[in-house]
Design a protein around this motif. Structure first.
Motif, PDB file in Angstrom:
ATOM      1  N   HIS A 281      20.069  57.041  30.395  1.00 39.71           N
ATOM      2  CA  HIS A 281      19.426  56.674  31.659  1.00 39.71           C
ATOM      3  C   HIS A 281      18.088  57.397  31.816  1.00 39.71           C
ATOM      4  CE1 HIS A 281      20.502  55.054  35.907  1.00 39.71           C
ATOM      5  NE2 HIS A 281      19.227  54.869  35.637  1.00 39.71           N
ATOM      6  N   ILE A 282      17.223  57.211  30.814  1.00 42.96           N
ATOM      7  CA  ILE A 282      15.938  57.915  30.812  1.00 42.96           C
ATOM      8  C   ILE A 282      14.743  56.981  30.967  1.00 42.96           C
ATOM      9  CG2 ILE A 282      16.758  59.881  29.457  1.00 42.96           C
ATOM     10  CD1 ILE A 282      15.529  58.532  26.969  1.00 42.96           C
ATOM     11  N   ALA A 283      14.982  55.697  31.262  1.00 47.17           N
ATOM     12  CA  ALA A 283      13.872  54.747  31.305  1.00 47.17           C
ATOM     13  C   ALA A 283      12.789  55.165  32.294  1.00 47.17           C
ATOM     14  CB  ALA A 283      14.392  53.350  31.662  1.00 47.17           C
ATOM     15  N   GLY A 284      13.187  55.700  33.430  1.00 48.98           N
ATOM     16  CA  GLY A 284      12.204  56.081  34.444  1.00 48.98           C
ATOM     17  C   GLY A 284      11.875  57.550  34.468  1.00 48.98           C
ATOM     18  N   VAL A 285      12.274  58.284  33.432  1.00 44.86           N
ATOM     19  CA  VAL A 285      12.133  59.739  33.474  1.00 44.86           C
ATOM     20  C   VAL A 285      10.928  60.192  32.641  1.00 44.86           C
ATOM     21  CG1 VAL A 285      13.389  61.924  33.289  1.00 44.86           C
ATOM     22  CG2 VAL A 285      14.628  59.828  33.711  1.00 44.86           C
ATOM     23  N   THR A 286       9.769  59.607  32.919  1.00 42.84           N
ATOM     24  CA  THR A 286       8.530  60.147  32.370  1.00 42.84           C
ATOM     25  C   THR A 286       7.946  61.121  33.387  1.00 42.84           C
ATOM     26  OG1 THR A 286       7.208  58.371  33.343  1.00 42.84           O
ATOM     27  CG2 THR A 286       8.045  58.022  31.096  1.00 42.84           C
ATOM     28  N   GLU A 287       7.073  61.983  32.929  1.00 43.46           N
ATOM     29  CA  GLU A 287       6.421  62.934  33.838  1.00 43.46           C
ATOM     30  C   GLU A 287       5.694  62.188  34.955  1.00 43.46           C
ATOM     31  OE1 GLU A 287       4.961  66.630  35.377  1.00 43.46           O
ATOM     32  OE2 GLU A 287       6.617  66.134  34.011  1.00 43.46           O
ATOM     33  N   GLU A 288       4.999  61.106  34.573  1.00 44.39           N
ATOM     34  CA  GLU A 288       4.220  60.364  35.549  1.00 44.39           C
ATOM     35  C   GLU A 288       5.119  59.702  36.599  1.00 44.39           C
ATOM     36  OE1 GLU A 288       1.986  60.635  31.699  1.00 44.39           O
ATOM     37  OE2 GLU A 288       4.030  60.124  32.297  1.00 44.39           O
ATOM     38  N   ALA A 289       6.198  59.075  36.130  1.00 45.28           N
ATOM     39  CA  ALA A 289       7.097  58.384  37.050  1.00 45.28           C
ATOM     40  C   ALA A 289       7.840  59.365  37.946  1.00 45.28           C
ATOM     41  CB  ALA A 289       8.089  57.528  36.273  1.00 45.28           C
ATOM     42  N   MET A 290       8.280  60.481  37.387  1.00 44.34           N
ATOM     43  CA  MET A 290       9.005  61.458  38.192  1.00 44.34           C
ATOM     44  C   MET A 290       8.117  62.042  39.297  1.00 44.34           C
ATOM     45  SD  MET A 290      12.116  61.573  37.136  1.00 44.34           S
ATOM     46  CE  MET A 290      12.780  63.137  37.666  1.00 44.34           C
ATOM     47  N   ARG A 291       6.869  62.296  38.962  1.00 45.69           N
ATOM     48  CA  ARG A 291       5.936  62.826  39.957  1.00 45.69           C
ATOM     49  C   ARG A 291       5.701  61.808  41.074  1.00 45.69           C
ATOM     50  NH1 ARG A 291       0.553  63.205  41.439  1.00 45.69           N
ATOM     51  NH2 ARG A 291      -0.098  65.320  42.046  1.00 45.69           N
ATOM     52  N   GLU A 292       5.413  60.550  40.695  1.00 45.25           N
ATOM     53  CA  GLU A 292       5.122  59.528  41.689  1.00 45.25           C
ATOM     54  C   GLU A 292       6.349  59.230  42.549  1.00 45.25           C
ATOM     55  OE1 GLU A 292       3.149  56.828  44.020  1.00 45.25           O
ATOM     56  OE2 GLU A 292       2.366  58.365  42.655  1.00 45.25           O
ATOM     57  N   THR A 293       7.536  59.193  41.932  1.00 45.03           N
ATOM     58  CA  THR A 293       8.750  58.921  42.699  1.00 45.03           C
ATOM     59  C   THR A 293       9.009  60.032  43.718  1.00 45.03           C
ATOM     60  OG1 THR A 293       9.683  57.761  40.792  1.00 45.03           O
ATOM     61  CG2 THR A 293      11.203  58.356  42.539  1.00 45.03           C
TER      62      THR A 293
END
Length: 324
Positions: A281-293
């Motif tokens: 379950h890592i599809a959304g776990v980029t640095e960029e996505a985690m910061r924006e979320t």
């Protein structure tokens, strides 16, 4: 200072935004619901991830004024109960869309070009894959998209413009104009989508009508060389039926980033199925996505506490009768 319970870790940027605007983050000592229910009293807001927030925890939050989900799916949050109590519930439907779409494309490429098998072959000194691999070139092939929300549209755009794939879409709620703009053709049914695609990527929400949309019956419509990728919800797929199709050679490969139970137990059928690529379950776990979320979560907590209507209300009707 009002407090916001952080059920599971979020990016530092979100915590800093809360603090800078006078809201104190309070971290749950564990993400299980009994613990959250004990620790939520006194908090004006809560940010949760895949742990969700059950009815008991919602009811325990007597001071709760806003619930924000770090992600899109709401099936683990007691939205109905929160709405009854006048508590706005928000999510972040766009924050990680590009990261999830890129991950879907990565899984498609990994299956089509046998990336995992190639890595294992080199490490074992077995060069036969070069001559026996039967890999797929994606250019000119058809990508079937089940669902046509933001993630599916980005996935389709990458596939069409970057890989030269045709797009076939099953999404009853999407307008014809949106499909035309994306250069996609409409499939009238799930069965038609599966029968017409070389690669199928799942992007539908989990609802009673979508649970196990991929099952023993629908899998029979897929082509033997076809690939299936799931970055949406684990429960969309009957994994026992999928594993059987893979073992019998009725499907060339499958990839899953999501599971009905996470982490999956030893009984999960895909763990022993051939021609699979599995991810935690890592599809959304980029640095960029985690910061924006995290920033979108924090901003919506601040909006509600300041009396401003947040942009992503799950039940908009609650705004006019929210808890004081």
């Amino acid at each position: 200072m009002p407090e916001c319970l952080i059920v599971q870790p979020i990016h530092r940027a979100g915590l800093d935004l809360l603090t800078a605007h006078g809201v104190t983050p309070r971290f749950a000592s564990a993400p299980d619901m009994p613990t959250v229910a004990r620790e939520i009293p006194g908090c004006a807001g809560v940010i949760t991830r895949n742990a969700g927030l059950d009815a008991a925890a919602v009811e325990a939050g007597a001071s709760l004024r806003v619930i924000v989900n770090h992600g899109v799916g709401m099936n683990r949050i007691a939205v109905d109960r929160a709405t009854e109590l006048g508590i706005p519930v928000c999510n972040t439907p766009t924050a990680n869309a590009r990261s999830v779409a890129e991950h879907a494309i990565a899984l498609i490429l990994a299956l089509a070009r046998k990336v995992m098998e190639g890595d294992a072959a080199v490490r074992s000194g077995d060069w036969r894959l070069r001559y026996e691999g039967r890999m797929m070139e994606l250019h000119g092939k058809t990508l079937g998209l089940a669902g046509f929300g933001t993630i599916a549209r980005i996935t389709g755009a990458i596939a069409r413009h970057g890989l030269g794939m045709r797009l076939l879409v099953f999404s009853p709620g999407s307008e014809d104009a949106a499909l035309r703009e994306a250069g996609a053709e409409r499939a009238p049914s799930v069965e038609a989508l599966l029968a017409g695609a070389d690669v199928v990527s799942l992007h539908r929400p989990l609802r009673p009508d979508t649970r196990h949309m991929i099952n023993a019956d629908t899998l029979h419509h897929m082509r033997p060389h076809a690939l299936l990728v799931n970055t949406a919800r684990g429960e969309l797929v009957d994994t026992a039926a999928l594993a059987e199709a893979l073992r019998e050679g009725r499907l060339a490969g499958a990839a899953a980033d999501v599971f009905a139970v996470e982490p999956p137990g030893a009984e999960e059928p895909l763990l022993s199925a051939p021609n699979t690529v599995l991810a935690p379950h890592i599809a959304g776990v980029t640095e960029e996505a985690m910061r924006e979320t995290a920033l979108q979560c924090a901003a919506q907590v601040l909006d509600v506490l300041a009396g401003r209507r947040p942009p992503h209300l799950v039940r908009p009707e609650v705004w006019e009768r929210q808890r004081s």
